[in-house]
Design an enzyme around this catalytic site. Structure first.
Site, mmCIF file in Angstrom:
data_model
loop_
_atom_site.group_PDB
_atom_site.id
_atom_site.type_symbol
_atom_site.label_atom_id
_atom_site.label_comp_id
_atom_site.label_asym_id
_atom_site.label_seq_id
_atom_site.Cartn_x
_atom_site.Cartn_y
_atom_site.Cartn_z
ATOM 1 N N ASP A 1 0.832 -1.207 0.000
ATOM 2 C CA ASP A 1 0.000 0.000 0.000
ATOM 3 C C ASP A 1 0.870 1.261 0.000
ATOM 4 O O ASP A 1 1.990 1.250 0.520
ATOM 5 C CB ASP A 1 -0.903 -0.025 1.244
ATOM 6 C CG ASP A 1 -2.064 0.948 1.134
ATOM 7 O OD1 ASP A 1 -2.299 1.484 0.030
ATOM 8 O OD2 ASP A 1 -2.727 1.184 2.159
ATOM 9 N N ASN B 1 -10.592 -2.960 -6.230
ATOM 10 C CA ASN B 1 -9.799 -2.043 -7.066
ATOM 11 C C ASN B 1 -10.423 -1.804 -8.452
ATOM 12 O O ASN B 1 -10.086 -0.830 -9.123
ATOM 13 C CB ASN B 1 -8.357 -2.540 -7.238
ATOM 14 C CG ASN B 1 -7.500 -2.379 -6.005
ATOM 15 O OD1 ASN B 1 -6.520 -3.109 -5.811
ATOM 16 N ND2 ASN B 1 -7.833 -1.422 -5.146
#
Ligand code: FPP
Length: 253
Positions: A25, A73
């Site tokens: 991330d 996503n």
């Protein structure tokens, strides 16, 4: 500039985790800090993937799972999804040599059928090419989400019960594990998340039951081999009890 001071860290070769999983991330924030487009962060993040795959192979880690694209996503802007798919394809083609040279088998977990046809094709080619490699499994989580994985497993098991291939008493934790994408893998010993967020974000939620979790503040493009060494040192110093007590605290010897 990445720190490169792993020389001072000594790891116990007997306590190298069999399976490390990483939530990569912070690519977007890395780019934002530099007034760059988010895609630049993903590009730099791909370089880090290369470095960390090589480091894990050198360390003798058997399975490395990387959360590269989640089921959620898909909701990102079309242009970012497209750029991520291009980067993935580039990696899958471009790193064939690295995987071959290092005897690494490429595998994927997730909804392969949702990926663009050209990515699926290259993925299949690299997975076939590396299928006999034995030193490490590089497991890319692509269009992966734990809830989707568990839902699919429950449906498959229910179907088998409906057709009398399984009875209710056959449903055990092992049977459920055997219906997940990760069926042939050990559960992750260690899950690392970069960029300082304290959540699992739908990643390996069943498999994480007894994983050690390490949160690093480093943004993924800045993550390094040196930091990986430090995290592994920290992992080796932890007391993993799996719900039991250690000998030193037990009254019955
Ligand atoms: C999270 O950062 C990262 C991703 C959603 C994608 C991860 C992809 C890569 C590291 C590159 C391509 C992968 C491979 C395997 C070559 P974010 O965009 O959520 O960052 P932010 O939270 O700072 O916005």
């Amino acid at each position: 500039m990445k720190s490169n001071s792993q020389k001072s860290v000594t790891l116990d070769p007997e306590k190298i985790p069999a399976h490390v999983a990483i939530i990569m991330d912070g690519n977007g924030r890395w780019a934002k800090k530099r007034l760059m487009n988010r895609v630049k962060g993903h590009e730099q993040g791909s370089q880090t993937v290369r470095e960390i795959v090589t480091a894990c192979r050198e360390l003798g880690i058997g399975t490395l799972t990387l959360y590269a694209f989640s089921t959620e996503n898909w909701a990102r802007p079309k242009s970012e999804v497209k750029a991520l798919m291009i980067l993935l394809k580039r990696f899958i083609i471009g790193e064939r040599g690295l995987l071959e040279k290092n005897n690494i088998r490429l595998n994927m977990i997730g909804q392969k059928e949702r990926l663009p046809a050209d990515v699926q094709k290259e993925l299949n080619t690299t997975m076939d090419l590396t299928s006999n490699n034995t030193d490490m499994v590089l497991n890319l989580a692509l269009s992966y989400g734990s809830r989707q994985e568990i839902t699919t497993a429950v449906r498959n098991i229910a179907q088998k019960v409906q057709s009398n291939a399984l009875g209710l008493d056959d449903i055990t934790p092992d049977l459920i594990s055997d219906h997940l994408y990760t069926r042939s893998m050990p559960d992750p010993d260690l899950i690392i998340r970069t960029s300082g967020e304290y959540r699992l974000s739908n990643f390996l939620m069943w498999q994480a039951a007894y994983s050690e979790i390490y949160i690093s503040d480093t943004l993924w493009p800045d993550f390094s081999k040196a930091e990986l060494f430090q995290i592994l040192k920290n992992f080796q110093e932890r007391d993993r009890r799996f719900g039991r007590v250690t000998c030193s605290t037990s009254n019955d010897g």
